[in-house]
Motif scaffolding. Sequence first.
Motif, PDB file in Angstrom:
ATOM      1  N   CYS A   1       0.194   4.323   5.266  1.00  0.00           N
ATOM      2  CA  CYS A   1       1.176   3.082   5.069  1.00  0.00           C
ATOM      3  C   CYS A   1       2.484   3.741   5.180  1.00  0.00           C
ATOM      4  O   CYS A   1       3.699   3.139   5.186  1.00  0.00           O
ATOM      5  CB  CYS A   1       1.049   2.726   4.162  1.00  0.00           C
TER       6      CYS A   1
ATOM      7  N   HIS B   1      -5.572   0.660   8.065  1.00  0.00           N
ATOM      8  CA  HIS B   1      -4.388   2.005   7.318  1.00  0.00           C
ATOM      9  C   HIS B   1      -4.966   2.645   6.704  1.00  0.00           C
ATOM     10  O   HIS B   1      -4.705   4.203   6.620  1.00  0.00           O
ATOM     11  CB  HIS B   1      -3.568   0.615   6.415  1.00  0.00           C
TER      12      HIS B   1
ATOM     13  N   CYS C   1       1.032  -1.318  -0.186  1.00  0.00           N
ATOM     14  CA  CYS C   1       0.122   0.197  -0.383  1.00  0.00           C
ATOM     15  C   CYS C   1       0.796   0.893   0.288  1.00  0.00           C
ATOM     16  O   CYS C   1       1.833   1.111   0.581  1.00  0.00           O
ATOM     17  CB  CYS C   1      -0.618   0.058   1.499  1.00  0.00           C
TER      18      CYS C   1
ATOM     19  N   CYS D   1      -0.101   4.613   0.413  1.00  0.00           N
ATOM     20  CA  CYS D   1      -1.405   5.464   0.766  1.00  0.00           C
ATOM     21  C   CYS D   1      -0.242   6.213   1.792  1.00  0.00           C
ATOM     22  O   CYS D   1       0.266   5.701   2.188  1.00  0.00           O
ATOM     23  CB  CYS D   1      -2.592   4.611   2.023  1.00  0.00           C
TER      24      CYS D   1
HETATM   25 ZN   LIG Z   1      -1.982   1.901   3.188  1.00  0.00          ZN
END
Ligand SMILES: [Zn+2]
Length: 316
Positions: free
Chosen positions: A49, A285, A44, A46
């Motif tokens: 993360c 998350h 991930c 994002c």
């Molecule tokens: Zn994430």
Amino acid sequence: MRVLFVLLLAFAASCQSSGLAPATGPFVLVLGTAQDGGLPQIACDCSHCRAARSDSSRARFVTSILLVDPRTNSCWLFDATPDLPRQIQLARNLGVSRAASPGRPALFEGIFLTHAHMGHYTGLLHLGREAYGSEPTPVHLSPRFAEFLRGNGPWDQLVSEQRIILQEFEFGTEIALAPDLSVTALAVPHRDEYSDTCAFRIEGPSASLLYLPDIDKWELWEHSIEAELARSTVALVDGTFYSGDELSGRDMSSIPHPSVCESMQRFEDLPAQLRERVFFTHLNHSNPLVDPASPAAVRVWALGFKLARQGARFGL
Ligand SMILES: [Zn+2]
Ligand SMILES: [Zn+2]
């Protein structure tokens, strides 16, 4: 706003002790606060993360707690997560572990499992022959969950090799761990593909804690969450998603949880002394609360609720 946040953090620290003072009575140690996939989550990119990868203090282990009774040097694990090896190390670094003995002694007096989703039981594999090769460890779980482990690999190997000894409980029946320490499993509505799901009420000599990491919706529960808050001192509850529009590109009705916003709205008229018992945990998350400095986190504290913190202790 910044000053308010610092004050709130100071308040938070005073409510969840740091875990370094020696305890004489039973307590619960928080071993993780992330949803099943952990933080950072696999592949991930994002912002949460990425932040967790670059700053280890922003990473979180998957939701789990350890019940410790220093009077008898005993401990019980609640949920066996994929992060179990690092969580055992976290507990040891905080001075919590059973007395060392030769061989591969059971790491816990017992393990209580809520349900058969990835984050809550797959850590059992670390007790098998490829890793720790544990001496027999009692695992407390529902009859349906026990049947699933007995009937499916690789779990059946843990059973046949007696790494784990399945102890089936009945929902609503108190399990005594000591004369003044008990655990009760409460059935909880959730996506029950492989097992049913439960929450645990842990009652000690002077306090009690509700551990409820996953539930579909409060309205579907046969128990009243408000009644449970009234009889608990601390409630670690499902805070998977902050709001209903958090997962772009995924149908959130297929993964129902009460969002933190929904829960706060439901609890807003409760007296402050009940609201402050609510600690949100099991954060996905995608949840802005994984950043303790986010406006969402500031709002949670400002409304009288709390966020569970890895490494925190709650005396019982
Ligand atoms: Zn994430
Ligand atoms: Zn979960």
